[in-house]
Design a protein around this motif. Sequence first.
Motif, PDB file in Angstrom:
ATOM      1  N   GLY A 254       0.822  -1.211   0.000  1.00 53.48           N
ATOM      2  CA  GLY A 254       0.000   0.000   0.000  1.00 53.48           C
ATOM      3  C   GLY A 254       0.852   1.254   0.000  1.00 53.48           C
ATOM      4  O   GLY A 254       0.600   2.200  -0.767  1.00 53.48           O
ATOM      5  N   ARG A 255       1.877   1.289   0.845  1.00 54.99           N
ATOM      6  CA  ARG A 255       2.765   2.451   0.869  1.00 54.99           C
ATOM      7  C   ARG A 255       3.549   2.573  -0.427  1.00 54.99           C
ATOM      8  O   ARG A 255       3.760   3.689  -0.939  1.00 54.99           O
ATOM      9  N   LEU A 256       3.983   1.420  -0.985  1.00 53.47           N
ATOM     10  CA  LEU A 256       4.716   1.460  -2.246  1.00 53.47           C
ATOM     11  C   LEU A 256       3.825   1.969  -3.376  1.00 53.47           C
ATOM     12  O   LEU A 256       4.264   2.792  -4.206  1.00 53.47           O
ATOM     13  N   SER A 257       2.583   1.512  -3.436  1.00 55.76           N
ATOM     14  CA  SER A 257       1.667   1.961  -4.481  1.00 55.76           C
ATOM     15  C   SER A 257       1.395   3.457  -4.358  1.00 55.76           C
ATOM     16  O   SER A 257       1.401   4.182  -5.360  1.00 55.76           O
ATOM     17  N   THR A 258       1.188   3.930  -3.141  1.00 50.03           N
ATOM     18  CA  THR A 258       0.943   5.360  -2.945  1.00 50.03           C
ATOM     19  C   THR A 258       2.140   6.190  -3.390  1.00 50.03           C
ATOM     20  O   THR A 258       2.000   7.200  -4.095  1.00 50.03           O
ATOM     21  N   ALA A 259       3.345   5.750  -2.992  1.00 49.81           N
ATOM     22  CA  ALA A 259       4.542   6.497  -3.373  1.00 49.81           C
ATOM     23  C   ALA A 259       4.774   6.457  -4.881  1.00 49.81           C
ATOM     24  O   ALA A 259       5.121   7.472  -5.506  1.00 49.81           O
ATOM     25  N   LEU A 260       4.572   5.279  -5.497  1.00 51.97           N
ATOM     26  CA  LEU A 260       4.775   5.173  -6.940  1.00 51.97           C
ATOM     27  C   LEU A 260       3.760   6.010  -7.712  1.00 51.97           C
ATOM     28  O   LEU A 260       4.104   6.654  -8.713  1.00 51.97           O
ATOM     29  N   ASN A 261       2.501   5.998  -7.272  1.00 54.49           N
ATOM     30  CA  ASN A 261       1.491   6.798  -7.970  1.00 54.49           C
ATOM     31  C   ASN A 261       1.803   8.286  -7.863  1.00 54.49           C
ATOM     32  O   ASN A 261       1.617   9.042  -8.825  1.00 54.49           O
ATOM     33  N   ALA A 262       2.272   8.722  -6.684  1.00 60.40           N
ATOM     34  CA  ALA A 262       2.673  10.126  -6.558  1.00 60.40           C
ATOM     35  C   ALA A 262       3.838  10.448  -7.484  1.00 60.40           C
ATOM     36  O   ALA A 262       3.859  11.496  -8.144  1.00 60.40           O
ATOM     37  N   MET A 263       4.799   9.532  -7.558  1.00 59.79           N
ATOM     38  CA  MET A 263       5.940   9.748  -8.449  1.00 59.79           C
ATOM     39  C   MET A 263       5.502   9.752  -9.910  1.00 59.79           C
ATOM     40  O   MET A 263       5.955  10.582 -10.715  1.00 59.79           O
ATOM     41  N   LEU A 264       4.606   8.827 -10.287  1.00 62.98           N
ATOM     42  CA  LEU A 264       4.135   8.763 -11.664  1.00 62.98           C
ATOM     43  C   LEU A 264       3.355  10.022 -12.040  1.00 62.98           C
ATOM     44  O   LEU A 264       3.440  10.494 -13.183  1.00 62.98           O
ATOM     45  N   THR A 265       2.596  10.554 -11.087  1.00 63.17           N
ATOM     46  CA  THR A 265       1.872  11.800 -11.359  1.00 63.17           C
ATOM     47  C   THR A 265       2.846  12.938 -11.639  1.00 63.17           C
ATOM     48  O   THR A 265       2.670  13.718 -12.587  1.00 63.17           O
ATOM     49  N   GLN A 266       3.897  13.021 -10.836  1.00 68.38           N
ATOM     50  CA  GLN A 266       4.895  14.057 -11.065  1.00 68.38           C
ATOM     51  C   GLN A 266       5.604  13.851 -12.400  1.00 68.38           C
ATOM     52  O   GLN A 266       5.879  14.814 -13.125  1.00 68.38           O
ATOM     53  N   ILE A 267       5.897  12.592 -12.734  1.00 66.17           N
ATOM     54  CA  ILE A 267       6.560  12.319 -14.017  1.00 66.17           C
ATOM     55  C   ILE A 267       5.651  12.693 -15.177  1.00 66.17           C
ATOM     56  O   ILE A 267       6.087  13.291 -16.170  1.00 66.17           O
ATOM     57  N   GLU A 268       4.352  12.338 -15.065  1.00 67.69           N
ATOM     58  CA  GLU A 268       3.419  12.678 -16.144  1.00 67.69           C
ATOM     59  C   GLU A 268       3.310  14.188 -16.304  1.00 67.69           C
ATOM     60  O   GLU A 268       3.319  14.710 -17.431  1.00 67.69           O
ATOM     61  N   VAL A 269       3.202  14.890 -15.167  1.00 71.21           N
ATOM     62  CA  VAL A 269       3.124  16.359 -15.245  1.00 71.21           C
ATOM     63  C   VAL A 269       4.390  16.925 -15.872  1.00 71.21           C
ATOM     64  O   VAL A 269       4.333  17.834 -16.713  1.00 71.21           O
ATOM     65  N   ALA A 270       5.551  16.357 -15.480  1.00 73.21           N
ATOM     66  CA  ALA A 270       6.810  16.846 -16.046  1.00 73.21           C
ATOM     67  C   ALA A 270       6.875  16.591 -17.551  1.00 73.21           C
ATOM     68  O   ALA A 270       7.301  17.460 -18.324  1.00 73.21           O
ATOM     69  N   PHE A 271       6.428  15.396 -17.977  1.00 76.02           N
ATOM     70  CA  PHE A 271       6.455  15.093 -19.406  1.00 76.02           C
ATOM     71  C   PHE A 271       5.459  15.965 -20.168  1.00 76.02           C
ATOM     72  O   PHE A 271       5.751  16.408 -21.286  1.00 76.02           O
ATOM     73  N   LEU A 272       4.279  16.194 -19.569  1.00 77.22           N
ATOM     74  CA  LEU A 272       3.314  17.061 -20.241  1.00 77.22           C
ATOM     75  C   LEU A 272       3.849  18.485 -20.348  1.00 77.22           C
ATOM     76  O   LEU A 272       3.695  19.137 -21.395  1.00 77.22           O
ATOM     77  N   ASP A 273       4.480  18.956 -19.264  1.00 76.34           N
ATOM     78  CA  ASP A 273       5.080  20.290 -19.326  1.00 76.34           C
ATOM     79  C   ASP A 273       6.181  20.346 -20.378  1.00 76.34           C
ATOM     80  O   ASP A 273       6.307  21.336 -21.114  1.00 76.34           O
ATOM     81  N   ARG A 274       6.953  19.268 -20.436  1.00 75.64           N
ATOM     82  CA  ARG A 274       8.017  19.236 -21.441  1.00 75.64           C
ATOM     83  C   ARG A 274       7.435  19.210 -22.842  1.00 75.64           C
ATOM     84  O   ARG A 274       7.932  19.908 -23.747  1.00 75.64           O
ATOM     85  N   ALA A 275       6.372  18.403 -23.025  1.00 75.69           N
ATOM     86  CA  ALA A 275       5.740  18.354 -24.348  1.00 75.69           C
ATOM     87  C   ALA A 275       5.149  19.706 -24.726  1.00 75.69           C
ATOM     88  O   ALA A 275       5.290  20.167 -25.871  1.00 75.69           O
ATOM     89  N   ARG A 276       4.477  20.343 -23.746  1.00 76.97           N
ATOM     90  CA  ARG A 276       3.933  21.663 -24.029  1.00 76.97           C
ATOM     91  C   ARG A 276       5.039  22.667 -24.334  1.00 76.97           C
ATOM     92  O   ARG A 276       4.892  23.518 -25.220  1.00 76.97           O
ATOM     93  N   SER A 277       6.137  22.554 -23.587  1.00 70.99           N
ATOM     94  CA  SER A 277       7.260  23.463 -23.845  1.00 70.99           C
ATOM     95  C   SER A 277       7.844  23.235 -25.230  1.00 70.99           C
ATOM     96  O   SER A 277       8.169  24.200 -25.949  1.00 70.99           O
ATOM     97  N   GLU A 278       7.968  21.952 -25.598  1.00 74.55           N
ATOM     98  CA  GLU A 278       8.491  21.664 -26.933  1.00 74.55           C
ATOM     99  C   GLU A 278       7.541  22.164 -28.016  1.00 74.55           C
ATOM    100  O   GLU A 278       7.979  22.741 -29.016  1.00 74.55           O
ATOM    101  N   GLN A 279       6.240  21.936 -27.804  1.00 75.59           N
ATOM    102  CA  GLN A 279       5.279  22.440 -28.783  1.00 75.59           C
ATOM    103  C   GLN A 279       5.295  23.967 -28.841  1.00 75.59           C
ATOM    104  O   GLN A 279       5.232  24.556 -29.928  1.00 75.59           O
ATOM    105  N   ALA A 280       5.403  24.580 -27.657  1.00 75.74           N
ATOM    106  CA  ALA A 280       5.466  26.040 -27.650  1.00 75.74           C
ATOM    107  C   ALA A 280       6.733  26.537 -28.332  1.00 75.74           C
ATOM    108  O   ALA A 280       6.718  27.540 -29.061  1.00 75.74           O
TER     109      ALA A 280
END
Length: 546
Positions: A254-280
Amino acid sequence: MAAQSKDHNPQSEAKLFVAEDDATFIARCRNSTRRYSTLRKISLRTKLVASVLALVFAAVALISAASAYALRAYMLGRVDDQLETMAMHAESKLTNRSYRPVYAPPDYFIGLSAVSGGAAVDPGAGVAEDDVPDLPIGLAVLESKVDVPYDARSANGRYMWRMLTARLSDDTVLHVGQRMTGIDAVITRLIWVDVLVGVGVLISLATIGAALVRRSLIPLVQIERTAARIAAGDLTQRVPDPEADGAHPTTEFGRLSTALNAMLTQIEVAFLDRARSEQAALRSEEQMRQFVADASHELRTPLTTIRGFAELYRQGAVSAPEAAARLVRRIEDEATRMGLLVEDLLLLARLDQGRPLPLAPVELPVLAMEAVHTAQALDPGRDITLEMGDDPELLVVNGDDARLRQVIGNLMANAVVHTPLNVAVTLRLYAGPGDTAVVEVSDTGPGLSRDQAQRVFQRFYRTDGARTRDTTRDATGTGLGLAIVAAIVRAHHGTVEVVTETGQGASFRVYLPARTEANPHIIVNADDVYSELDPHTAFRTVEPPG
């Protein structure tokens, strides 16, 4: 002496010793890595089941050995007691001089011997003479075995006997023994039972343990599959939470899943920001290329004109004073137009850099009246009117007076220049929703199409679809007027929109934050404004429903 000191250098010997130690350490690390590399290839499920089985096997083996040892000791104690009882019974019969016979029970034997040797043995029923062990001879040997039970093997080596030796009063030695066949059979049977039960327990434990481990490791398998899907490019995947109902996870998964999901959310946000930055960045690069191409084209036209007229003047093609004056005036007009274009480009560049604007209270009605008077002076035959729908006190904003004056002037010039002479132009001022002041410039001309309305605020865009200028007019545009309007309005935290329909005219509306008692000071931070990805987000296109 010098040669000896060179040959026996302590520093070189120390370096050699350290180098050998380093090499030995590296080799040992490599060997340990090779040895444990095989273990790393084994799955975690197999390791867990094997570890549990090894522990259970060790426990079963220890319990079996302890039980067999305890049972054998207990049975030997019983046998020893029986031998002592039998020895006492035989001694009582042999010492009363009654010469009563002493008979040995089955699996027993009774023997008499002298200290110096010689013996008489009476084996019990079922015991052959070769099955009886050899009796000890010699005083020292007899003294060490008297009244002490011991084990002895039969003469033919087939059986083990439990022996007890007693010394009678006439120095005769009494030997009593019991064959250990029963004890060995019981111990052997116990060992087989332990082996069979242990094997059954291990097999059952392996089956149940593998199922339990497989079920317990399902979250880990889900994490593995989620990671594979994320590696394939799907960043929206999340690890299933085994404790989704609980507020706080209490288990490791349970703790591992919570930590991984938080990390994956940050990674997704970072990739989306990077994609938006690249598109911009790509969009900005494309806009920059288009901007440079358009600016080059717009600057090339007056430069070509100036160069052509200058070449005519240099070659003496124009000799009349009136013609020469017109030629020089055309050169001055083109130079003036090129200067205005360069000034517009510099203004857009400064606005794009996010430089702060000098802010002060600006009365929009004053700017509107001046813009209407200027337009009426430039085009006296056109119907140009000014309408104010609210109290002038509500039409005060914090901004740059010169830039807002340019906004209204560009909108008025756009309506006057790009519509027929019989089209009426109206400038309206009124208070909008949300403490905003609205500047609206409307005309009754042909209007704009959907594509034209969507691109009208782009730089160097003209609605004629070509880059040629209408030379029949005294004033022509470069396609930067509305782009400058959008940039200045955006710098004031405002928005600009166009409401149009083909054949029904067009209305350009500018919404600016009004200066009110609740908000007497409006702070405009141009750096925040120009941090947006799209440089044209400060305006929008609105078309009325057909």
